[in-house]
Design an enzyme around this catalytic site. Structure first.
Site, PDB file in Angstrom:
ATOM      1  N   LYS A  13       0.943  -1.135  -0.020  1.00 56.51           N
ATOM      2  CA  LYS A  13      -0.031   0.082   0.034  1.00 56.51           C
ATOM      3  C   LYS A  13       0.693   1.165  -0.133  1.00 56.51           C
ATOM      4  O   LYS A  13       0.735   2.139  -0.541  1.00 56.51           O
ATOM      5  CB  LYS A  13      -0.858  -0.047   1.269  1.00 56.51           C
ATOM      6  CG  LYS A  13      -1.784  -1.157   1.345  1.00 56.51           C
ATOM      7  CD  LYS A  13      -2.589  -0.952   2.662  1.00 56.51           C
ATOM      8  CE  LYS A  13      -1.951  -1.128   4.046  1.00 56.51           C
ATOM      9  NZ  LYS A  13      -1.303  -2.301   4.194  1.00 56.51           N
ATOM     10  N   ARG A  88      -9.459   1.248   8.633  1.00 58.13           N
ATOM     11  CA  ARG A  88      -9.071  -0.115   8.900  1.00 58.13           C
ATOM     12  C   ARG A  88     -10.061  -0.844   9.685  1.00 58.13           C
ATOM     13  O   ARG A  88      -9.623  -1.889   9.956  1.00 58.13           O
ATOM     14  CB  ARG A  88      -7.758   0.164   9.808  1.00 58.13           C
ATOM     15  CG  ARG A  88      -6.597  -0.431   9.210  1.00 58.13           C
ATOM     16  CD  ARG A  88      -5.452  -0.336  10.281  1.00 58.13           C
ATOM     17  NE  ARG A  88      -4.434  -1.030  10.016  1.00 58.13           N
ATOM     18  CZ  ARG A  88      -3.254  -0.608   9.303  1.00 58.13           C
ATOM     19  NH1 ARG A  88      -3.432   0.731   8.847  1.00 58.13           N
ATOM     20  NH2 ARG A  88      -2.280  -1.195   9.358  1.00 58.13           N
ATOM     21  N   ARG A 127      11.951  -6.068   4.437  1.00 59.31           N
ATOM     22  CA  ARG A 127      11.616  -4.520   4.449  1.00 59.31           C
ATOM     23  C   ARG A 127      12.611  -3.788   5.167  1.00 59.31           C
ATOM     24  O   ARG A 127      12.958  -4.158   6.352  1.00 59.31           O
ATOM     25  CB  ARG A 127      10.204  -4.260   4.697  1.00 59.31           C
ATOM     26  CG  ARG A 127       9.939  -2.747   4.808  1.00 59.31           C
ATOM     27  CD  ARG A 127       8.570  -2.421   5.111  1.00 59.31           C
ATOM     28  NE  ARG A 127       7.812  -2.733   6.124  1.00 59.31           N
ATOM     29  CZ  ARG A 127       6.400  -2.770   6.082  1.00 59.31           C
ATOM     30  NH1 ARG A 127       5.736  -1.836   5.262  1.00 59.31           N
ATOM     31  NH2 ARG A 127       5.913  -3.230   7.150  1.00 59.31           N
ATOM     32  N   ARG A 160      11.659  -2.401  10.795  1.00 57.88           N
ATOM     33  CA  ARG A 160      10.715  -1.679  11.467  1.00 57.88           C
ATOM     34  C   ARG A 160      10.219  -2.739  12.949  1.00 57.88           C
ATOM     35  O   ARG A 160      10.181  -3.886  12.621  1.00 57.88           O
ATOM     36  CB  ARG A 160       9.429  -1.641  10.932  1.00 57.88           C
ATOM     37  CG  ARG A 160       8.755  -0.187  10.804  1.00 57.88           C
ATOM     38  CD  ARG A 160       7.690  -0.131   9.711  1.00 57.88           C
ATOM     39  NE  ARG A 160       6.428  -0.663  10.050  1.00 57.88           N
ATOM     40  CZ  ARG A 160       5.499  -0.344   9.266  1.00 57.88           C
ATOM     41  NH1 ARG A 160       5.520   0.196   8.303  1.00 57.88           N
ATOM     42  NH2 ARG A 160       4.381  -1.123   9.686  1.00 57.88           N
ATOM     43  N   ARG A 171      -0.530  -9.118  13.056  1.00 59.47           N
ATOM     44  CA  ARG A 171      -1.168  -8.204  12.343  1.00 59.47           C
ATOM     45  C   ARG A 171      -1.914  -8.849  11.165  1.00 59.47           C
ATOM     46  O   ARG A 171      -3.000  -8.248  10.978  1.00 59.47           O
ATOM     47  CB  ARG A 171       0.146  -7.141  11.600  1.00 59.47           C
ATOM     48  CG  ARG A 171       0.663  -6.341  12.760  1.00 59.47           C
ATOM     49  CD  ARG A 171       1.928  -5.697  12.349  1.00 59.47           C
ATOM     50  NE  ARG A 171       1.923  -4.946  11.171  1.00 59.47           N
ATOM     51  CZ  ARG A 171       2.902  -4.589  10.389  1.00 59.47           C
ATOM     52  NH1 ARG A 171       4.009  -5.173  10.676  1.00 59.47           N
ATOM     53  NH2 ARG A 171       2.938  -3.852   9.281  1.00 59.47           N
TER      54      ARG A 171
END
Ligand code: AP5
Ligand code: ZN
Length: 214
Positions: A13, A88, A127, A160, A171
């Site tokens: 996203k 969300r 990431r 992260r 998540r």
């Protein structure tokens, strides 16, 4: 043009929202980025948000909704914006719709970037995020010119806090329970568009541009 990005954590996203914002000259509003900036600056909001984010849970709607409604009411949002990570939950979507309706506005596109759960953990573990400007890279799919150094600002890159494998699983569960129902919600309102998020980033972008119009 008012656009919402939907999709699982790590679906891409943020990567796509940034490119869309540049192409169409509209602000990119990421609730995740707003919370991370508040954490970095040690604000009260940041302290509260961090306790939820570190566990892979959603930040409560009371801390999230007004922040976004205020932001989309600002001058630079008059010609549109792209919301990344909001709404969300169904209540968040209803609050957004109600606020827009008051202004005689509506969401134009809700773009769902589809990536199966199997691919997500792999993406997240690779990431890297810049501590300086928040830019996002991937060690394999979107590497920087110099290992561990941000192309944009030269600061270092880190994993992260919420990208550890066990938090990613959490998540994903939260996504399926609380966010996936939005796909039905926006299908009913007639604005949902789906794109395959498993292909190359540039191909995902082209599919979105076809939907939005050049
Ligand atoms: P947030 O920052 O929104 O995280 P998220 O939705 O979990 O999404 P991510 O940022 O992890 O992923 P992304 O889909 O943007 O993927 P990206 O482009 O980086 O939220 C974090 C937390 O904040 C939440 O858990 C929650 O606690 C809180 N929060 C935020 N908004 C909230 C709200 N509205 N209400 C309540 N709480 C809220 O891509 C991922 C990786 O894959 C990157 O490395 C990228 O380079 C790579 N990649 C991207 N596209 C491709 C591709 N096509 N092929 C290969 N690799 C790719
Ligand atoms: Zn940077």
């Amino acid at each position: 043009m008012k656009i919402i990005m939907l999709g699982a954590p790590g679906a891409g996203k943020g990567t796509q929202a940034k490119k869309i914002a540049e192409k169409y000259h509209i602000p990119h509003i990421s609730t995740g980025d707003i919370f991370r900036a508040n954490i970095k600056n040690g604000t009260e909001l940041g302290k509260k948000a961090k306790t939820y984010m570190d566990q892979g849970l959603l930040v409560p709607d009371e801390l999230t909704v007004d922040l976004v409604i205020d932001r989309v009411g600002q001058d630079d949002c008059k010609d549109g914006y792209i919301l990344d990570g909001f709404p969300r939950t169904i209540p968040q979507a209803e609050c957004l719709d109600a606020a827009l309706e008051k202004r005689g506005e509506k969401v134009d596109f809700a773009i769902d970037v589809e990536v199966p759960d199997e691919n997500i953990v792999n993406r997240m573990s690779g990431r890297r995020a810049c501590v300086g400007c928040g830019a996002t890279y991937h060690i394999k799919y979107n590497p920087t010119k110099v290992d561990g150094v941000c192309d944009a600002c030269g600061e270092k890159l880190v994993l992260r806090d919420d990208d550890k494998a066990e938090t990613v699983q959490k998540r994903l569960g939260v996504y399926h329970d609380q966010t996936q129902p939005l796909i039905d919600y926006y299908t009913k309102s007639g604005v949902l568009k789906e794109v395959d998020g498993t292909v190359d980033m540039e191909d995902v972008f082209q599919a979105i541009v076809e939907i939005l119009g050049a």
